[in-house]
Design an enzyme around this catalytic site. Structure first.
Site, PDB file in Angstrom:
ATOM      1  N   TYR A 118      -2.767  -0.594   5.231  1.00 29.74           N
ATOM      2  CA  TYR A 118      -3.624  -0.758   3.843  1.00 29.74           C
ATOM      3  C   TYR A 118      -5.175   0.022   4.052  1.00 29.74           C
ATOM      4  CZ  TYR A 118      -6.779  -2.672  -0.045  1.00 29.74           C
ATOM      5  OH  TYR A 118      -7.579  -2.653  -0.532  1.00 29.74           O
ATOM      6  N   ASP A 121      -7.875   4.087  11.151  1.00 24.70           N
ATOM      7  CA  ASP A 121      -9.304   2.700   9.943  1.00 24.70           C
ATOM      8  C   ASP A 121      -9.357   1.898  11.290  1.00 24.70           C
ATOM      9  OD1 ASP A 121     -10.291   1.129   8.356  1.00 24.70           O
ATOM     10  OD2 ASP A 121      -8.425   1.162   7.042  1.00 24.70           O
ATOM     11  N   LYS A 166     -16.477  -4.904   7.674  1.00 24.78           N
ATOM     12  CA  LYS A 166     -16.036  -6.246   8.077  1.00 24.78           C
ATOM     13  C   LYS A 166     -17.370  -6.963   9.406  1.00 24.78           C
ATOM     14  CE  LYS A 166     -11.355  -6.401   7.104  1.00 24.78           C
ATOM     15  NZ  LYS A 166     -11.583  -7.527   5.684  1.00 24.78           N
TER      16      LYS A 166
END
Length: 439
Positions: free
Chosen positions: A143, A238, A270
């Site tokens: 994702y 990623d 994050k």
């Protein structure tokens, strides 16, 4: 345990927000029941609207590396906010945070954005602009945010909610997206054999964490880097989830630094925002310098590099010393052992997988999980029973079997012994509930 206030808030929220939430997995659709509306967090703990207190093993889905409301982060953020919350101009905190990221990773340049989705979207655009090609390669179950072209066979909330395909995304948008099985170098070779001169980039989670934690096989990321280089494509890792979380320099420290390869572009989020909406992408100088205003590839954001958010991220990263990662790794290992022993004692078949300090459980699975198909074979019903038993005992877990578990420095038993004590007390009953629900 009373949930009256959360139930009332959820009913109100559903009248003004789709599904009553602002990110789908929060709605508890995968596990059922009423989502808990939190009102405060401190260290390893969350407190909900009914004053129930939980040991938090979600950590805002990863950012809270130091724990909630860390005093030094709060002090720095308060001072930054007092100076002004947004200027729409360059400011020193964004420079300092970029320097910190460059100093800890293999990238030469960094561009700040406000979300992980923006970071991956922008990295893809830059790769296409740099190579002059359109096709991209991604992996099933990985994702990369809700970017149209990257939602094909995505993990995270897409698989959690069982959403078929990508509604709302025109077919032509994903026509240039090649989706391959994760950890399958032969499939990569076949894709490049057919489309090599058309592929702009390969994007992969440095270690998959959105179908549960599925680390790359040894040499897999190296193979991707080498294949991209040989075919004139860019390799994008990623690290929105794993960056500064799996290890001090992200999963690249565990993988690329050991095997001797570097990505062309990386995405971050994050932890680098310290709990605020902040993300970034970075990479080789010659690639990054194609971005406006230096080059012709346009990317912009009104709140990119926000001074409060970058201050939170900078303070978090400066406090995240090698000693913090050592303690966090030790605590994570201790929790993994507690969970695995409780499940084994209750006779629950499971596989525990890690990526640095991150881990997750695959329920009803006895063999290592290497790809999306393996992740989807797990027994989500067993997890649902386990989740609710833990929730009732005051432990907050991800409301989906397809998510990673996150600890913080505040879970360290030398800092506070209560979080792990509560976890240990809750596990036997929850394990028995999972065993009773297992298919």
């Amino acid at each position: 345990m009373s949930t009256t206030a959360s139930e009332e808030l959820f009913a109100r929220a559903q009248q003004v927000s789709p599904g009553g939430v602002n990110s789908p997995v929060r709605a508890f659709r995968a596990v059922g029941g009423t989502p808990r509306f939190m009102k405060s967090g401190s260290g390893a703990w969350l407190t909900d609207a009914d004053d129930n207190r939980y040991v938090d093993l979600v950590g805002s889905w990863g950012p809270m590396l130091l724990g909630h409301a860390h005093p030094e982060v709060i002090e720095a953020v308060t001072a930054a906010a007092a100076r002004g919350t947004s200027f729409g101009t360059p400011a020193e905190p964004e420079v300092l945070l970029a320097e910190e990221i460059v100093g800890r990773t293999p990238v030469d340049r960094v561009r700040m954005v406000s979300s992980g989705t923006e970071a991956t979207m922008s990295a893809i655009r830059l790769a296409r602009g740099f190579t002059g090609r359109d096709r991209i390669v991604k992996f099933s179950g990985c994702y990369h945010g809700h970017v149209d072209a990257l939602l094909a066979e995505a993990g995270s909330g897409v698989v959690t909610l069982g959403i078929p395909g990508t509604p709302g995304v025109p077919a032509h948008v994903t026509a240039d997206t090649i989706v391959l099985p994760y950890n399958d170098p032969a499939a990569v070779d076949a894709a490049f054999a057919e489309y090599g001169d058309q592929i702009a980039c390969v994007i992969t989670e440095a270690a998959a964490g959105n179908m549960g934690v599925v680390p790359p096989h040894p040499g897999f990321n190296e193979h991707l880097a080498r294949t991209c280089a040989a075919n004139g494509a860019l390799f994008i890792t990623d690290e929105v989830m794993t960056g500064f979380r799996a290890a001090r320099s992200g999963y690249w420290e565990i993988d690329g630094q050991v095997e001797g390869w570097q990505p062309d572009l990386m995405t971050f989020g994050k932890v680098m925002g310290g709990g605020f909406p902040a993300a970034a992408f970075g990479g080789r100088a010659d690639v990054m310098d194609l971005l406006a205003p230096v080059g012709p590839v346009y990317q912009a954001g009104t709140l990119s590099g926000n001074p409060v958010a970058t201050t939170a991220g900078l303070t978090t990263l400066r406090l995240a010393t090698p000693e913090v990662y050592d303690r966090l790794s030790a605590t994570s290992s201790q929790v993994q052992q507690l969970v695995s022993e409780a499940l084994a004692e209750a006779g629950v078949a499971h596989t525990l997988q890690t990526a640095g300090t991150m881990f997750s459980i695959f329920w009803g699975v006895a063999e290592p999980v290497a790809d999306f198909a393996g992740a989807q074979s797990q027994d989500t019903g067993a997890y649902t029973a386990f989740f609710h038993a833990m929730l009732d005992a005051g432990v907050y877990l991800p409301p989906s079997a397809y998510e990673a578990w996150f600890l913080s420095a505040a879970h360290d038993p030398d800092v506070d012994s209560e979080p792990l004590s509560r976890l240990a007390e809750a596990l036997p009953g929850a394990a028995r509930a999972a065993a009773a629900a297992a298919r």
